[in-house]
Design a protein around this motif. Structure first.
Motif, mmCIF file in Angstrom:
data_model
loop_
_atom_site.group_PDB
_atom_site.id
_atom_site.type_symbol
_atom_site.label_atom_id
_atom_site.label_comp_id
_atom_site.label_asym_id
_atom_site.label_seq_id
_atom_site.Cartn_x
_atom_site.Cartn_y
_atom_site.Cartn_z
ATOM 1 N N VAL A 151 -38.206 -27.011 3.180
ATOM 2 C CA VAL A 151 -38.543 -25.663 3.189
ATOM 3 C C VAL A 151 -38.661 -25.397 4.569
ATOM 4 C CG1 VAL A 151 -40.833 -24.251 3.098
ATOM 5 C CG2 VAL A 151 -40.014 -25.703 0.907
ATOM 6 N N GLU A 152 -39.324 -26.017 5.351
ATOM 7 C CA GLU A 152 -39.382 -26.092 6.871
ATOM 8 C C GLU A 152 -38.028 -25.754 7.473
ATOM 9 O OE1 GLU A 152 -41.120 -25.395 10.455
ATOM 10 O OE2 GLU A 152 -41.990 -25.470 8.624
ATOM 11 N N ALA A 153 -36.931 -26.445 7.136
ATOM 12 C CA ALA A 153 -35.602 -26.376 7.522
ATOM 13 C C ALA A 153 -35.197 -24.962 7.092
ATOM 14 C CB ALA A 153 -34.631 -27.394 7.001
ATOM 15 N N CYS A 154 -35.303 -24.554 6.035
ATOM 16 C CA CYS A 154 -35.113 -23.167 5.483
ATOM 17 C C CYS A 154 -35.654 -22.092 6.377
ATOM 18 C CB CYS A 154 -35.106 -22.958 3.942
ATOM 19 S SG CYS A 154 -34.181 -24.011 3.003
ATOM 20 N N ARG A 155 -36.873 -22.363 6.698
ATOM 21 C CA ARG A 155 -37.579 -21.230 7.454
ATOM 22 C C ARG A 155 -37.138 -21.319 8.783
ATOM 23 N NH1 ARG A 155 -41.381 -20.929 11.283
ATOM 24 N NH2 ARG A 155 -41.370 -23.095 11.716
ATOM 25 N N LEU A 156 -36.575 -22.426 9.384
ATOM 26 C CA LEU A 156 -36.193 -22.324 10.776
ATOM 27 C C LEU A 156 -34.642 -21.837 10.758
ATOM 28 C CD1 LEU A 156 -37.251 -26.082 11.659
ATOM 29 C CD2 LEU A 156 -38.063 -23.638 12.571
ATOM 30 N N ARG A 211 -27.687 -30.117 7.389
ATOM 31 C CA ARG A 211 -27.006 -29.803 6.049
ATOM 32 C C ARG A 211 -26.821 -28.196 5.988
ATOM 33 N NH1 ARG A 211 -30.014 -34.541 4.646
ATOM 34 N NH2 ARG A 211 -31.511 -33.317 3.532
ATOM 35 N N LEU A 212 -27.845 -27.655 6.061
ATOM 36 C CA LEU A 212 -27.909 -26.221 5.867
ATOM 37 C C LEU A 212 -27.011 -25.610 6.989
ATOM 38 C CD1 LEU A 212 -31.585 -25.132 5.766
ATOM 39 C CD2 LEU A 212 -30.084 -24.917 3.664
ATOM 40 N N GLN A 213 -26.734 -25.942 8.087
ATOM 41 C CA GLN A 213 -25.788 -25.351 9.040
ATOM 42 C C GLN A 213 -24.266 -25.896 8.478
ATOM 43 O OE1 GLN A 213 -27.941 -26.821 12.870
ATOM 44 N NE2 GLN A 213 -26.843 -25.030 13.328
ATOM 45 N N GLU A 266 -21.399 -22.956 7.370
ATOM 46 C CA GLU A 266 -20.063 -22.925 8.244
ATOM 47 C C GLU A 266 -18.751 -23.077 7.320
ATOM 48 O OE1 GLU A 266 -20.591 -25.809 11.491
ATOM 49 O OE2 GLU A 266 -22.110 -24.528 12.355
ATOM 50 N N ASN A 267 -18.960 -23.838 6.181
ATOM 51 C CA ASN A 267 -17.827 -23.814 5.395
ATOM 52 C C ASN A 267 -17.594 -22.639 4.267
ATOM 53 O OD1 ASN A 267 -17.466 -26.365 6.366
ATOM 54 N ND2 ASN A 267 -18.806 -27.416 5.307
#
Length: 67
Positions: free
Chosen positions: A18-23, A60-62, A66-67
Motif C-alpha cells: 500500500v505504501e509503495a502504491c502511494r509513493l 516492482r511497480l516501476q 515500464e513494460n
C-alpha cells in the motif's frame, strides 16, 4: 530466512504494498522532483526492514509500468 524475519515480512507485506502504491502514484504529480522526494520518504520509514520491503515493492511497480 529466520522465523522472526519471515513473520515480520508476513505481518507487514500488505502495508508495504500500500505504501509503495502511494509513493508510486505521486510520480505523475511530482514529475522530475519525484525521485528525491520518494528517496526521502523511504529513508524516513522505520524499521529498516520495512523500508526495504517498500523499496522492493516500489521497484516492482516501476518495472511493471515500464513494460
Amino acid at each position: 530466512m529466520t522465523p522472526g524475519r519471515a513473520e515480520f515480512h508476513q505481518q507487514h507485506q500488505a502495508s508495504a504494498q500500500v505504501e509503495a502504491c502511494r509513493l508510486f502514484e505521486q510520480k505523475a504529480v511530482l514529475k522530475g522532483a519525484w525521485l528525491g522526494w520518494v528517496a526521502s520518504q523511504i529513508y524516513a520509514l522505520r524499521p529498516a526492514e520495512y523500508a526495504s520491503m517498500v523499496r522492493r515493492a516500489l521497484a516492482r511497480l516501476q518495472e511493471t509500468s515500464e513494460n
